[in-house]
Design a protein around this motif. Structure first.
Motif, PDB file in Angstrom:
ATOM      1  N   ASP A 193      42.568  39.302  23.366  1.00  0.00           N
ATOM      2  CA  ASP A 193      43.940  39.545  22.917  1.00  0.00           C
ATOM      3  C   ASP A 193      44.873  38.369  23.166  1.00  0.00           C
ATOM      4  O   ASP A 193      46.098  38.510  23.023  1.00  0.00           O
ATOM      5  N   THR A 194      44.327  37.212  23.551  1.00  0.00           N
ATOM      6  CA  THR A 194      45.204  36.064  23.762  1.00  0.00           C
ATOM      7  C   THR A 194      45.741  35.579  22.419  1.00  0.00           C
ATOM      8  O   THR A 194      45.123  35.796  21.372  1.00  0.00           O
ATOM      9  N   PRO A 195      46.900  34.937  22.418  1.00  0.00           N
ATOM     10  CA  PRO A 195      47.451  34.432  21.153  1.00  0.00           C
ATOM     11  C   PRO A 195      46.497  33.510  20.402  1.00  0.00           C
ATOM     12  O   PRO A 195      46.424  33.575  19.169  1.00  0.00           O
ATOM     13  N   LEU A 196      45.764  32.659  21.124  1.00  0.00           N
ATOM     14  CA  LEU A 196      44.873  31.725  20.446  1.00  0.00           C
ATOM     15  C   LEU A 196      43.694  32.458  19.798  1.00  0.00           C
ATOM     16  O   LEU A 196      43.267  32.093  18.687  1.00  0.00           O
ATOM     17  N   GLU A 197      43.172  33.469  20.460  1.00  0.00           N
ATOM     18  CA  GLU A 197      42.072  34.234  19.859  1.00  0.00           C
ATOM     19  C   GLU A 197      42.543  34.970  18.605  1.00  0.00           C
ATOM     20  O   GLU A 197      41.843  34.990  17.582  1.00  0.00           O
ATOM     21  N   TYR A 199      45.037  34.113  16.719  1.00  0.00           N
ATOM     22  CA  TYR A 199      45.283  33.083  15.700  1.00  0.00           C
ATOM     23  C   TYR A 199      43.976  32.666  15.046  1.00  0.00           C
ATOM     24  O   TYR A 199      43.884  32.551  13.808  1.00  0.00           O
ATOM     25  N   PHE A 200      42.950  32.438  15.852  1.00  0.00           N
ATOM     26  CA  PHE A 200      41.651  32.027  15.312  1.00  0.00           C
ATOM     27  C   PHE A 200      41.095  33.077  14.357  1.00  0.00           C
ATOM     28  O   PHE A 200      40.654  32.742  13.245  1.00  0.00           O
ATOM     29  N   ARG A 201      41.142  34.333  14.749  1.00  0.00           N
ATOM     30  CA  ARG A 201      40.602  35.383  13.894  1.00  0.00           C
ATOM     31  C   ARG A 201      41.365  35.461  12.574  1.00  0.00           C
ATOM     32  O   ARG A 201      40.773  35.671  11.512  1.00  0.00           O
ATOM     33  N   ASN A 202      42.670  35.284  12.626  1.00  0.00           N
ATOM     34  CA  ASN A 202      43.466  35.323  11.396  1.00  0.00           C
ATOM     35  C   ASN A 202      43.112  34.173  10.466  1.00  0.00           C
ATOM     36  O   ASN A 202      43.043  34.344   9.237  1.00  0.00           O
ATOM     37  N   ARG A 203      42.881  33.001  11.049  1.00  0.00           N
ATOM     38  CA  ARG A 203      42.531  31.836  10.218  1.00  0.00           C
ATOM     39  C   ARG A 203      41.147  31.994   9.589  1.00  0.00           C
ATOM     40  O   ARG A 203      40.924  31.599   8.449  1.00  0.00           O
ATOM     41  N   VAL A 204      40.207  32.583  10.335  1.00  0.00           N
ATOM     42  CA  VAL A 204      38.888  32.860   9.760  1.00  0.00           C
ATOM     43  C   VAL A 204      39.016  33.871   8.633  1.00  0.00           C
ATOM     44  O   VAL A 204      38.389  33.727   7.567  1.00  0.00           O
ATOM     45  N   THR A 205      39.828  34.891   8.830  1.00  0.00           N
ATOM     46  CA  THR A 205      40.037  35.889   7.782  1.00  0.00           C
ATOM     47  C   THR A 205      40.604  35.257   6.524  1.00  0.00           C
ATOM     48  O   THR A 205      40.230  35.643   5.394  1.00  0.00           O
ATOM     49  N   GLN A 206      41.471  34.265   6.682  1.00  0.00           N
ATOM     50  CA  GLN A 206      41.996  33.555   5.516  1.00  0.00           C
ATOM     51  C   GLN A 206      40.873  32.893   4.723  1.00  0.00           C
ATOM     52  O   GLN A 206      40.835  32.993   3.479  1.00  0.00           O
ATOM     53  N   LEU A 207      39.972  32.214   5.422  1.00  0.00           N
ATOM     54  CA  LEU A 207      38.844  31.587   4.724  1.00  0.00           C
ATOM     55  C   LEU A 207      37.972  32.631   4.045  1.00  0.00           C
ATOM     56  O   LEU A 207      37.556  32.461   2.889  1.00  0.00           O
ATOM     57  N   TRP A 208      37.671  33.686   4.764  1.00  0.00           N
ATOM     58  CA  TRP A 208      36.773  34.726   4.262  1.00  0.00           C
ATOM     59  C   TRP A 208      37.357  35.406   3.018  1.00  0.00           C
ATOM     60  O   TRP A 208      36.661  35.604   2.005  1.00  0.00           O
ATOM     61  N   ASN A 209      38.638  35.738   3.070  1.00  0.00           N
ATOM     62  CA  ASN A 209      39.256  36.426   1.937  1.00  0.00           C
ATOM     63  C   ASN A 209      39.498  35.513   0.746  1.00  0.00           C
ATOM     64  O   ASN A 209      39.616  35.993  -0.385  1.00  0.00           O
ATOM     65  N   SER A 210      39.567  34.208   0.992  1.00  0.00           N
ATOM     66  CA  SER A 210      39.836  33.261  -0.097  1.00  0.00           C
ATOM     67  C   SER A 210      38.579  32.908  -0.893  1.00  0.00           C
ATOM     68  O   SER A 210      38.684  32.433  -2.037  1.00  0.00           O
ATOM     69  N   ALA A 211      37.414  33.098  -0.318  1.00  0.00           N
ATOM     70  CA  ALA A 211      36.168  32.681  -0.966  1.00  0.00           C
ATOM     71  C   ALA A 211      35.874  33.570  -2.174  1.00  0.00           C
ATOM     72  O   ALA A 211      35.584  34.761  -2.034  1.00  0.00           O
ATOM     73  N   ASN A 212      35.937  32.983  -3.359  1.00  0.00           N
ATOM     74  CA  ASN A 212      35.712  33.741  -4.596  1.00  0.00           C
ATOM     75  C   ASN A 212      34.249  33.622  -5.009  1.00  0.00           C
ATOM     76  O   ASN A 212      33.877  32.794  -5.844  1.00  0.00           O
ATOM     77  N   TRP A 213      33.418  34.450  -4.409  1.00  0.00           N
ATOM     78  CA  TRP A 213      31.985  34.439  -4.695  1.00  0.00           C
ATOM     79  C   TRP A 213      31.719  34.811  -6.153  1.00  0.00           C
ATOM     80  O   TRP A 213      30.822  34.254  -6.794  1.00  0.00           O
ATOM     81  N   ASN A 214      32.491  35.739  -6.655  1.00  0.00           N
ATOM     82  CA  ASN A 214      32.246  36.239  -8.007  1.00  0.00           C
ATOM     83  C   ASN A 214      32.516  35.186  -9.072  1.00  0.00           C
ATOM     84  O   ASN A 214      31.995  35.267 -10.190  1.00  0.00           O
ATOM     85  N   TRP A 215      33.325  34.178  -8.737  1.00  0.00           N
ATOM     86  CA  TRP A 215      33.566  33.081  -9.684  1.00  0.00           C
ATOM     87  C   TRP A 215      32.246  32.426 -10.088  1.00  0.00           C
ATOM     88  O   TRP A 215      32.075  31.999 -11.233  1.00  0.00           O
ATOM     89  N   HIS A 216      31.305  32.374  -9.164  1.00  0.00           N
ATOM     90  CA  HIS A 216      30.039  31.705  -9.431  1.00  0.00           C
ATOM     91  C   HIS A 216      29.082  32.540 -10.258  1.00  0.00           C
ATOM     92  O   HIS A 216      27.971  32.097 -10.579  1.00  0.00           O
TER      93      HIS A 216
END
Length: 471
Positions: A193-197, A199-216
């Motif tokens: 629950d630390t701020p850095l943890e 923050y890290f999880r939110n940034r990973v979620t950004q990458l994960w949600n942005s990946a448009n697999w179906n485009w391929h």
């Protein structure tokens, strides 16, 4: 014993190649390399091999981004580019060299998994590792990507794409699947629950949600294409067929909460392939899937760094049978040694893609040039622990003076040609650390298989596993 270890470590450290030396004072939680240490337990040997191999990702990471450098040399042999030209139908694609700025997208994913192992084994600190991972995810959130899919190689200082081929100058969905497998596991591991943890999880979620697999899927439900280029679109025309190392790509693509492929894409592209079902026997061992003799062993490593093959089944295959039998066939071929190469034996086996005296080669029974790749047997530790441990002891105790170095074992060697690589590759180093750990503790398997999105993706594609929750 303590005195012996210290003396061996000092002597070995002085022998390291000065060009490859990294100033350890720039790295928190520095990990000192060690030489060959005699008379140790199997557990201690596994510790040494995992830890020293991990040094590749900790001490040789790109200093700006923290990403995994593709390799620790910069020259590819002619044979490698002949292979690329033939595979990708690019006869006019000139030979290149990649410098130390070249970072591997997939290799970085493997390095992330290895970092989790390093924290769990207490080689590095929890907070120190988290800071490194935050640096990496922040860098990638501003680096080149194409509909959220990253290139095969990128410049570790600038985040700009390094073209892998004439038409391969954009998105690589397979490499991206390895990268995000690593980040999703790290998100699952760093759950405090630390701020850095957070923050890290939110940034990973950004990458994960942005990946448009179906485009391929190129607007349809028939094929999933490996590459997309902003200049050449889908002109490379390289659909992903099975069975091979790309199973994880379809699992990740089906697991996406935002841009998932339909199951039809998986069955039409990967399953409906001439090289998918095998069901033949080799050396009296049945092989459910894949090429003749199974192909290179990395087919059974990359996907299953995260996906636990125990009791994983679908309409045709028991995947534990697949990974174990492919490994046993590979070893049996090396023992049979039909080409009579020097050095092959029950203790010296393992054919997979690695460097060779010809350059980079996808070694397998059908492409056997006399080169053993240590990652093949070592990354198979969960499948054939007795045989893999025999190989490990031979590599370490008998051949250590030739192939053991500051980042673990050399990428390949050939006693037939008296050739021993001086190189290490991220995609070969990572599986050694991770798969040995899966053998020892199932750490990465348990992290990845408990991710709800992954469970949904596996279920969508028709897999059955004890991890998949019934709904």
């Amino acid at each position: 014993m303590i005195f012996k270890i210290v003396v061996t470590t000092i002597a070995f450290s002085f022998c390291l190649n000065a060009v490859a030396q990294i100033n350890n004072t720039t790295y928190p939680d520095s990990i000192a390399p060690v030489g060959v240490i005699k008379d140790i337990s199997d557990s201690a040997l596994l510790d040494i091999v995992q830890r020293q191999t991990f040094r590749y990702f900790w001490h040789y990471a790109h200093p700006v981004s923290g990403l995994a450098r593709e390799r620790d040399n910069t020259v590819q042999g002619d044979y490698y580019w002949d292979y690329i030209n033939e595979a990708y139908d690019e006869p006019n694609f000139s030979k290149k060299t990649y410098g130390p700025e070249a970072c591997a997208t997939g290799g970085t994913g493997f390095g992330i998994l290895a970092t989790i192992v390093a924290v769990e084994r207490k080689w590095i600190g929890y907070d120190t590792a988290l800071k490194r991972l935050v640096k990496m995810v922040d860098f990638l959130n501003t680096a080149d990507s194409y509909h959220g899919i990253f290139p095969h190689f990128m410049n570790g200082a600038t985040g700009k794409t390094i073209p892998f081929g004439k038409l391969d100058d954009g998105a690589d969905i397979v490499e991206t699947s390895y990268l995000l497998m690593g980040f999703l596991c790290a998100k699952e591991y760093f759950k405090g629950d630390t701020p850095l943890e957070k923050y890290f999880r939110n940034r990973v979620t950004q990458l994960w949600n942005s990946a448009n697999w179906n485009w391929h899927a190129n607007g349809g439900n028939t094929l999933l294409y490996w590459h997309w280029s902003p200049m050449n679109s889908f002109d490379m025309n390289f659909p992903i067929r099975g069975y091979n190392e790309c199973l994880i790509t379809f699992i990740m693509a089906a697991s996406s909460p935002t841009h998932a492929i339909s199951p039809d894409v998986y069955f039409n592209s990967f399953v409906n392939s001439a090289s998918y079902i095998n069901d033949k026997t080799y050396y009296n061992i049945k092989l459910p899937l894949g090429f003749e003799f199974g192909g290179p062993l990395f087919f059974e490593h990359y996907t299953f760094m995260g996906v636990d093959p125990h009791n994983l089944k679908d309409w045709h295959t028991d995947y534990w049978e697949q990974v174990v039998n492919h490994t046993r066939i590979n070893r049996a071929y090396c023992i049979d040694n039909p080409k009579k190469f020097k050095g092959y034996s029950e203790n010296c086996w393992g054919l997979t893609a690695s460097d060779s005296y010809k350059g980079y080669v996808a070694h397998c029974p059908q492409e056997d040039v006399g080169v053993i790749s240590p990652t093949a047997a070592l990354s198979s530790m969960p499948y054939t622990p007795e045989y893999s441990m025999q190989a490990l002891k031979h590599f370490y105790y008998d051949l250590g003076d030739k192939i053991w170095g500051q980042y673990g074992f050399a990428d390949g060697f050939s006693e037939e040609h008296n050739w021993y690589a001086k190189t290490h590759l991220a995609i070969d180093q990572g599986p050694i650390v991770v798969m040995i750990e899966n053998y020892r503790s199932k750490l990465i398997w348990n992290l990845f298989m408990h991710i709800p999105d992954v469970q949904n993706g596996l279920k969508k594609l028709g897999f059955k596993s004890p991890f998949i929750k019934k709904q």
